[in-house]
Design a protein around this motif. Structure first.
Motif, PDB file in Angstrom:
ATOM      1  N   ASP A 179     -14.297   3.933   1.917  1.00  0.00           N
ATOM      2  CA  ASP A 179     -14.197   2.561   1.401  1.00  0.00           C
ATOM      3  C   ASP A 179     -14.187   2.526  -0.133  1.00  0.00           C
ATOM      4  O   ASP A 179     -14.557   1.534  -0.744  1.00  0.00           O
ATOM      5  N   THR A 181     -11.768   2.312  -3.253  1.00  0.00           N
ATOM      6  CA  THR A 181     -10.375   1.876  -3.365  1.00  0.00           C
ATOM      7  C   THR A 181      -9.494   2.851  -4.138  1.00  0.00           C
ATOM      8  O   THR A 181      -9.858   3.351  -5.187  1.00  0.00           O
ATOM      9  N   LEU A 182      -8.305   3.066  -3.592  1.00  0.00           N
ATOM     10  CA  LEU A 182      -7.282   3.896  -4.220  1.00  0.00           C
ATOM     11  C   LEU A 182      -6.092   3.021  -4.563  1.00  0.00           C
ATOM     12  O   LEU A 182      -5.922   1.946  -4.000  1.00  0.00           O
ATOM     13  N   VAL A 205      -3.089   3.805   1.708  1.00  0.00           N
ATOM     14  CA  VAL A 205      -4.058   2.715   1.788  1.00  0.00           C
ATOM     15  C   VAL A 205      -3.605   1.700   2.817  1.00  0.00           C
ATOM     16  O   VAL A 205      -2.435   1.631   3.171  1.00  0.00           O
ATOM     17  N   GLY A 206      -4.568   0.908   3.286  1.00  0.00           N
ATOM     18  CA  GLY A 206      -4.256  -0.220   4.159  1.00  0.00           C
ATOM     19  C   GLY A 206      -4.166  -1.485   3.324  1.00  0.00           C
ATOM     20  O   GLY A 206      -4.401  -1.474   2.119  1.00  0.00           O
ATOM     21  N   ARG A 208      -6.147  -4.086   3.437  1.00  0.00           N
ATOM     22  CA  ARG A 208      -7.455  -4.494   2.949  1.00  0.00           C
ATOM     23  C   ARG A 208      -7.986  -3.476   1.958  1.00  0.00           C
ATOM     24  O   ARG A 208      -7.789  -2.274   2.109  1.00  0.00           O
ATOM     25  N   LEU A 209      -8.687  -3.950   0.921  1.00  0.00           N
ATOM     26  CA  LEU A 209      -9.138  -3.069  -0.156  1.00  0.00           C
ATOM     27  C   LEU A 209     -10.003  -1.897   0.314  1.00  0.00           C
ATOM     28  O   LEU A 209      -9.856  -0.795  -0.185  1.00  0.00           O
ATOM     29  N   PRO A 210     -10.948  -2.098   1.248  1.00  0.00           N
ATOM     30  CA  PRO A 210     -11.799  -0.947   1.589  1.00  0.00           C
ATOM     31  C   PRO A 210     -11.140   0.062   2.528  1.00  0.00           C
ATOM     32  O   PRO A 210     -11.813   0.975   2.977  1.00  0.00           O
ATOM     33  N   VAL A 211      -9.878  -0.085   2.841  1.00  0.00           N
ATOM     34  CA  VAL A 211      -9.215   0.833   3.757  1.00  0.00           C
ATOM     35  C   VAL A 211      -8.381   1.837   2.958  1.00  0.00           C
ATOM     36  O   VAL A 211      -7.318   1.509   2.435  1.00  0.00           O
ATOM     37  N   ASN A 212      -8.912   3.050   2.843  1.00  0.00           N
ATOM     38  CA  ASN A 212      -8.274   4.069   2.019  1.00  0.00           C
ATOM     39  C   ASN A 212      -8.302   5.400   2.753  1.00  0.00           C
ATOM     40  O   ASN A 212      -9.354   5.829   3.203  1.00  0.00           O
TER      41      ASN A 212
ATOM     42  N   MET B   1       0.035   5.636   0.480  1.00  0.00           N
ATOM     43  CA  MET B   1       0.157   5.010  -0.827  1.00  0.00           C
ATOM     44  C   MET B   1       1.328   5.627  -1.553  1.00  0.00           C
ATOM     45  O   MET B   1       1.389   6.828  -1.724  1.00  0.00           O
ATOM     46  N   LEU B  20       4.203   3.446   7.274  1.00  0.00           N
ATOM     47  CA  LEU B  20       2.778   3.393   6.980  1.00  0.00           C
ATOM     48  C   LEU B  20       2.093   2.481   7.992  1.00  0.00           C
ATOM     49  O   LEU B  20       1.056   2.795   8.545  1.00  0.00           O
ATOM     50  N   LEU B  24      -0.761   3.232  10.542  1.00  0.00           N
ATOM     51  CA  LEU B  24      -2.012   2.491  10.524  1.00  0.00           C
ATOM     52  C   LEU B  24      -2.377   1.976  11.907  1.00  0.00           C
ATOM     53  O   LEU B  24      -3.523   1.984  12.294  1.00  0.00           O
ATOM     54  N   THR B  42     -20.197   0.839   2.075  1.00  0.00           N
ATOM     55  CA  THR B  42     -20.632   0.683   0.684  1.00  0.00           C
ATOM     56  C   THR B  42     -20.972  -0.761   0.342  1.00  0.00           C
ATOM     57  O   THR B  42     -21.879  -1.028  -0.433  1.00  0.00           O
ATOM     58  N   LEU B 293     -15.568  -3.569  -5.746  1.00  0.00           N
ATOM     59  CA  LEU B 293     -14.533  -4.421  -5.171  1.00  0.00           C
ATOM     60  C   LEU B 293     -14.726  -5.863  -5.614  1.00  0.00           C
ATOM     61  O   LEU B 293     -15.853  -6.319  -5.765  1.00  0.00           O
ATOM     62  N   ARG B 320      -6.308  -3.064  -7.716  1.00  0.00           N
ATOM     63  CA  ARG B 320      -7.065  -2.672  -6.532  1.00  0.00           C
ATOM     64  C   ARG B 320      -8.262  -1.767  -6.848  1.00  0.00           C
ATOM     65  O   ARG B 320      -9.304  -1.860  -6.210  1.00  0.00           O
ATOM     66  N   ALA B 321      -8.108  -0.897  -7.829  1.00  0.00           N
ATOM     67  CA  ALA B 321      -9.127   0.130  -8.052  1.00  0.00           C
ATOM     68  C   ALA B 321      -9.878   0.004  -9.371  1.00  0.00           C
ATOM     69  O   ALA B 321     -10.771   0.791  -9.634  1.00  0.00           O
TER      70      ALA B 321
END
Lengths: 329, 344
Positions: A179, A181-182, A205-206, A208-212, B1, B20, B24, B42, B293, B320-321
């Motif tokens: 989780d 982020t990338l 990545v997905g 949603r942000l925490p899906v990496n 990615m 992708l 998924l 987290t 986040l 995003r990061a």
């Protein structure tokens, strides 16, 4: 009193246990419960960072960028297949100080997004390349604290490599999910356990942000020898093999006594970049004798973009060998 | 990615995304047994519970800014008598700013001072007993140091998220220099507007296709080169007076300059995967960066260390990061200067 005891024993533990057990000990609890627990995570991360950062490189592909991590003193790099993009390609790696070094892509696993790259220049600092230890034990488990490094959005010397601290949230045969982020540019970068040992390579990545997602080290190890031998394993979705006939040289020729004479060299073609000139006499094509235009056409049809080509030629009475890589038709 | 800026590659973006997505979908089913419970992730409740001491600081000294009932930003309480710093570009143009600190709601909050350089606005609410933040002595935190910010919020309770300092402190130059946000016809000897960029200052100010720009900041301009020279001395976020002719009539507009790189048309692949990022995310003299986040409406609040002291103020969800924060040294100066100005 109980709280005090906990914190004392923890402090004691941090001081006495060898570094390789630190990750084990800070992952023992399902969640951190105190400031001491948080500090144990922070100290492990900060202890691991210098070595991990020194080995995390940028990969410049001309039309984009990714990341990678050096895993041997002689400059072997682990990265993602969708970053390396093919076998035997020339790429540039960007060291943390911004210096660029030539490198060549070795083999890749197209279905799982694993790839190796070899740096082909000497370390400008002299001596060994900085490298990280690969965790071959496959013992990482759900909930483990981990950290990701990468050149998010591309190499930026002012910013440096970007760290993200997170947890391991899903596992499967060919994928680890965390989780942290990338983003684009992180692709191919390293995922570490809290001892600073490599456990995966960033892949995708997905929404949603925490899906990496990351490729576990195991996937690399299972096919290590194939990749070292520059094999292109599997077909898609992360890399596609160039098809036969896709190779492009960029010359027009006519048949003459003793071979083919170049009548025209196309602008910005592999031929021009390799230094071929109008009037050059071509004798052989990867060792095969050249006699007719159709003969060369047939030879080219068997080759793909990125393939290596050696041409023996005569220019101004002198014999030469020109080596190049075919472009994409 | 996908790699950034990869345009003409054999693996086209659309195709890549389809594959992708397929990957998924398989992933989702194959993993159901092998996944960490949400609470222990987290950002999960059981993990963030460890930040309870820091949460109490956030509860008291991080403001929630609403437009009516919609959360639009967070804020940093800097005085007991109701001065609060927030991110200017998230609250400008909002007429009905409502602020919540702890459990208390303050209606009719007003922007009293703004600083375009840092994109910071000073709000004033009618209060007497707020608990201002305590500043850390400096923001010299090593990469990997824990920091805590305001996460989700309810009427009575602020929640927090923890993360780490993730990169070096540095300047974030304005993306592409200041621009009005219009395309001009080039074949005329006058500055006629051909198109107005979506989301630009020009659009906000009401510039229209066909307008002819005659002067900027009182200086006559007839050609693009002169206009560019004039704008060079300005920064994104500055407001300039633009005189123009529309249907024979003279009109004056105040146009806020946008950073060229931030106009909507330039949405990159990385932006597409970044969700809700800040409208203004470049042109900051110095920032620290962390990995927590968030979305654009979670900017403006304090970033605190484990001791509960403020080390910065969230100023931009860059992508995003990456999230940027104004370092405490500069934040303290800003707060003191802006409050002094407001009290005059």
């Amino acid at each position: 009193m109980r709280r005090l005891l906990t914190s004392l024993s923890l402090g004691f533990a941090v001081a006495l246990i060898p570094a390789s057990l630190l990750a084990f000990s800070l992952n023992a609890k399902k969640a951190p419960e105190s400031a001491e627990d948080l500090m144990m995570i922070q100290e492990a991360l900060q202890a691991a960072l210098p070595k991990a950062k020194a080995a995390t490189i940028g990969i410049d592909l001309g039309d984009g960028s990714g990341s990678g991590v050096i895993v041997s003193k002689d400059g072997l790099v682990m990265t993602a297949a969708h970053v390396s993009g093919g076998v035997g390609k020339d790429v540039e790696v960007v060291m943390p100080d911004g210096s660029k070094l030539k490198a060549e892509t070795l083999g890749l696993m197209a279905e799982t997004d694993a790839a190796l790259i070899q740096i082909t220049e000497e370390n400008p600092d002299g001596g060994d390349f900085p490298f990280v230890e690969v965790n071959k034990t496959d013992e990482a488990k759900l909930g483990d604290w981990i950290f990701s490094l990468g050149h998010s959005g591309g190499f930026d010397k002012e910013r440096g490599v970007v760290v993200r601290l997170a947890r391991l949230v899903r596992m499967a045969n060919t994928t680890i999910q965390t989780d942290g982020t990338l983003i684009g540019g992180d692709s191919g970068g390293p995922l570490f356990d809290m001892d600073g040992r490599l456990i995966g390579i960033h892949s995708r990545v997905g929404q949603r942000l925490p899906v990496n997602m990351h490729v576990p080290v195991r996937v690399f190890l299972d096919s290590w020898d194939k990749m070292l031998k520059s094999e292109f394993v599997g077909e898609g979705p992360f890399a596609k093999q160039e098809k036969k006939g896709s190779g492009f040289l960029g010359v027009a020729t006519k048949g003459v006594e003793g071979g083919l004479e170049i009548t025209k060299v196309g602008k910005k073609t592999p031929a021009e970049e390799a230094g071929l000139k109008e009037g050059d006499l071509l004798h052989t094509f990867n060792g095969e004798k050249l006699e007719t235009r159709d003969g060369m056409k047939a030879l080219l049809a068997e080759m793909a973009a990125g393939d290596k080509l050696a041409l023996e030629i005569t220019r101004d009475g002198k014999d030469e060998t020109i080596e190049l890589k075919l472009g994409k038709r | 990615m996908e790699k950034m800026k990869r345009s003409n590659s054999s693996l086209g973006s659309a195709e890549f995304l389809t594959r992708l997505l397929a990957a998924l979908l398989c992933f989702g089913t194959a993993f159901s047994q092998q996944s960490l419970e949400t609470d222990f992730r987290t950002t999960g409740a059981r993990v963030v519970a460890v930040f309870e001491p820091q949460r109490q600081v956030i509860q008291q000294s991080s403001a929630v800014i609403y437009q009516g009932r919609k959360e639009i930003a967070y804020g940093v309480v800097v005085s007991a008598d109701g001065y609060i710093l927030t991110k200017a570009s998230e609250v400008e143009e909002v007429s009905n700013i409502v602020v919540r600190v702890d459990k208390k709601l303050f209606k009719d909050a007003k922007v009293v001072v703004t600083d375009a350089n840092w994109d910071v606005a000073l709000l004033k609410v009618d209060a007497t007993e707020l608990v201002p933040v305590i500043y850390a002595s400096d923001s010299k935190l090593d990469q990997g140091t824990w920091v805590v910010v305001n996460g989700v919020t309810s009427r009575t309770r602020r929640r927090v998220l923890g993360g780490v300092i993730s990169a070096k402190a540095r300047e974030i130059p304005a993306a592409g220099g200041p621009a009005l946000g219009v395309q001009l016809k080039t074949d005329e000897d006058r500055l006629e507007v051909q198109a107005v960029s979506e989301g630009s200052g020009a659009e906000e100010a009401g510039m229209k296709e066909g307008d002819v720009i005659t002067s900027v900041e009182g200086k006559k301009v007839k050609e693009i080169k002169a206009l560019v020279e004039l704008l060079k001395e300005k920064k994104a976020g500055d407001v300039v007076k633009v005189s123009l002719k529309r249907d024979g009539k003279k009109i004056e507009l105040d146009v806020k300059l946008s950073a060229k790189g931030e106009l909507f048309a330039n949405k990159s692949r990385n932006d597409q995967m970044s969700g809700d990022y800040s409208k203004r995310r470049s042109g900051f003299p110095r920032v620290i960066q962390h990995d927590i986040l968030g979305a654009s409406e979670t900017m403006g609040g304090p970033v605190i260390d484990l001791e509960g002291r403020v080390v910065g103020m969230n100023i931009a969800r860059a992508n995003r990061a990456e999230t940027f924060a104004i370092p405490v040294e500069e934040l303290k100066n800003l707060a003191e200067g802006m409050v002094a100005q407001a009290r005059k």
